[in-house]
Write a protein that holds these residues in place. Structure first.
Motif, PDB file in Angstrom:
ATOM      1  N   THR A  45       0.823  -1.205   0.000  1.00  0.00           N
ATOM      2  CA  THR A  45       0.000   0.000   0.000  1.00  0.00           C
ATOM      3  C   THR A  45       0.859   1.258   0.000  1.00  0.00           C
ATOM      4  N   SER A  46       0.203   2.375  -0.221  1.00  0.00           N
ATOM      5  CA  SER A  46       0.844   3.705  -0.192  1.00  0.00           C
ATOM      6  C   SER A  46       2.071   3.778  -1.100  1.00  0.00           C
ATOM      7  N   VAL A  47       1.919   3.288  -2.320  1.00  0.00           N
ATOM      8  CA  VAL A  47       3.017   3.353  -3.294  1.00  0.00           C
ATOM      9  C   VAL A  47       3.195   4.806  -3.735  1.00  0.00           C
ATOM     10  N   ALA A  48       4.439   5.251  -3.751  1.00  0.00           N
ATOM     11  CA  ALA A  48       4.757   6.614  -4.187  1.00  0.00           C
ATOM     12  C   ALA A  48       5.981   6.564  -5.087  1.00  0.00           C
ATOM     13  N   ALA A  49       6.017   7.462  -6.058  1.00  0.00           N
ATOM     14  CA  ALA A  49       7.132   7.523  -7.003  1.00  0.00           C
ATOM     15  C   ALA A  49       7.645   8.946  -7.085  1.00  0.00           C
ATOM     16  N   ALA A  50       8.976   9.076  -7.024  1.00  0.00           N
ATOM     17  CA  ALA A  50       9.611  10.390  -7.175  1.00  0.00           C
ATOM     18  C   ALA A  50      10.688  10.266  -8.239  1.00  0.00           C
ATOM     19  N   LEU A  51      10.809  11.287  -9.061  1.00  0.00           N
ATOM     20  CA  LEU A  51      11.755  11.255 -10.169  1.00  0.00           C
ATOM     21  C   LEU A  51      12.922  12.203  -9.915  1.00  0.00           C
ATOM     22  N   ILE A  57      16.144   8.701 -12.876  1.00  0.00           N
ATOM     23  CA  ILE A  57      15.951   7.520 -12.036  1.00  0.00           C
ATOM     24  C   ILE A  57      14.719   7.746 -11.169  1.00  0.00           C
ATOM     25  N   ALA A  58      13.823   6.779 -11.170  1.00  0.00           N
ATOM     26  CA  ALA A  58      12.617   6.857 -10.342  1.00  0.00           C
ATOM     27  C   ALA A  58      12.872   6.130  -9.029  1.00  0.00           C
ATOM     28  N   SER A  59      12.560   6.792  -7.938  1.00  0.00           N
ATOM     29  CA  SER A  59      12.657   6.179  -6.620  1.00  0.00           C
ATOM     30  C   SER A  59      11.244   5.822  -6.165  1.00  0.00           C
ATOM     31  N   ILE A  60      11.005   4.527  -5.949  1.00  0.00           N
ATOM     32  CA  ILE A  60       9.674   4.035  -5.607  1.00  0.00           C
ATOM     33  C   ILE A  60       9.689   3.596  -4.140  1.00  0.00           C
ATOM     34  N   THR A  61       8.690   4.009  -3.381  1.00  0.00           N
ATOM     35  CA  THR A  61       8.554   3.592  -1.986  1.00  0.00           C
ATOM     36  C   THR A  61       7.139   3.072  -1.759  1.00  0.00           C
ATOM     37  N   TRP A  62       6.965   2.273  -0.703  1.00  0.00           N
ATOM     38  CA  TRP A  62       5.657   1.709  -0.362  1.00  0.00           C
ATOM     39  C   TRP A  62       5.699   1.212   1.075  1.00  0.00           C
ATOM     40  N   TYR A  63       4.536   0.879   1.607  1.00  0.00           N
ATOM     41  CA  TYR A  63       4.448   0.263   2.925  1.00  0.00           C
ATOM     42  C   TYR A  63       4.568  -1.248   2.765  1.00  0.00           C
ATOM     43  N   GLN A 101       8.003  10.017 -21.146  1.00  0.00           N
ATOM     44  CA  GLN A 101       6.934   9.026 -21.208  1.00  0.00           C
ATOM     45  C   GLN A 101       6.219   8.925 -19.874  1.00  0.00           C
ATOM     46  N   GLU A 102       4.957   8.544 -19.954  1.00  0.00           N
ATOM     47  CA  GLU A 102       4.162   8.321 -18.754  1.00  0.00           C
ATOM     48  C   GLU A 102       4.272   6.849 -18.367  1.00  0.00           C
ATOM     49  N   TYR A 103       4.646   6.607 -17.117  1.00  0.00           N
ATOM     50  CA  TYR A 103       4.826   5.234 -16.623  1.00  0.00           C
ATOM     51  C   TYR A 103       3.743   4.885 -15.609  1.00  0.00           C
ATOM     52  N   SER A 104       3.266   3.655 -15.700  1.00  0.00           N
ATOM     53  CA  SER A 104       2.384   3.087 -14.690  1.00  0.00           C
ATOM     54  C   SER A 104       3.241   2.150 -13.842  1.00  0.00           C
ATOM     55  N   ILE A 105       3.260   2.381 -12.526  1.00  0.00           N
ATOM     56  CA  ILE A 105       4.150   1.642 -11.643  1.00  0.00           C
ATOM     57  C   ILE A 105       3.326   0.864 -10.626  1.00  0.00           C
ATOM     58  N   VAL A 122       0.554   3.676  -9.682  1.00  0.00           N
ATOM     59  CA  VAL A 122       0.804   5.108  -9.592  1.00  0.00           C
ATOM     60  C   VAL A 122       1.410   5.542 -10.925  1.00  0.00           C
ATOM     61  N   THR A 123       1.216   6.805 -11.274  1.00  0.00           N
ATOM     62  CA  THR A 123       1.694   7.328 -12.547  1.00  0.00           C
ATOM     63  C   THR A 123       2.875   8.246 -12.325  1.00  0.00           C
ATOM     64  N   LEU A 124       3.865   8.123 -13.204  1.00  0.00           N
ATOM     65  CA  LEU A 124       5.056   8.969 -13.168  1.00  0.00           C
ATOM     66  C   LEU A 124       5.398   9.364 -14.587  1.00  0.00           C
TER      67      LEU A 124
END
Length: 128
Positions: A45-51, A57-63, A101-105, A122-124
């Motif tokens: 849950t609580s997936v987040a993406a920061a570029l 490079i995308a940094s992905i975090t989650w619970y 590009q738009e990414y679905s993560i 989540v979209t990035l």
């Protein structure tokens, strides 16, 4: 009746002990040695993406997800480009994103037996 059965509606992320016992009209058998059943991990849950716009490079975090021993992160662009990363902790960096590009993560919990369901995407949007 019979020599097999199907257990349904088991909770996610659990390690369950299963025993078998024969029931007769006058007496019951002793329980046979238990088997261990490991259910699929729960949904992260609580997936987040920061570029990082400089490195793309995308940094992905989650619970964390109950029952997961590691995680698989998948990214798919609107143009069909796919990439992934995996980690045993709740953070993963995805390098080499294609520009503009738009990414679905999505994130999935994994254990030694099963892959759990994917998180909500989540979209990035990658840098240009």
């Amino acid at each position: 009746m019979g020599t097999s059965c199907q257990l349904t509606s088991l909770p996610c992320g659990m390690r369950l002990n299963v025993t078998v016992q024969a029931d007769g009209t006058t007496c019951n058998s002793s329980s046979q040695p238990k088997a261990v059943v490991e259910t699929a991990p729960c949904i992260p849950t609580s997936v987040a993406a920061a570029l990082n716009c400089t490195s793309n490079i995308a940094s992905i975090t989650w619970y964390s997800a109950l029952g997961a021993s590691w995680y698989l992160v998948k990214a798919e662009s609107s143009q069909g480009y796919k990439t992934s990363c995996n980690n045993t902790v709740t953070q993963c960096d995805i390098p080499n994103l294609q520009c503009g590009q738009e990414y679905s993560i999505t994130v999935m919990g994994m254990n030694g037996v099963c892959m759990g369901p994917a998180s909500q995407p989540v979209t990035l949007v990658s840098g240009t």
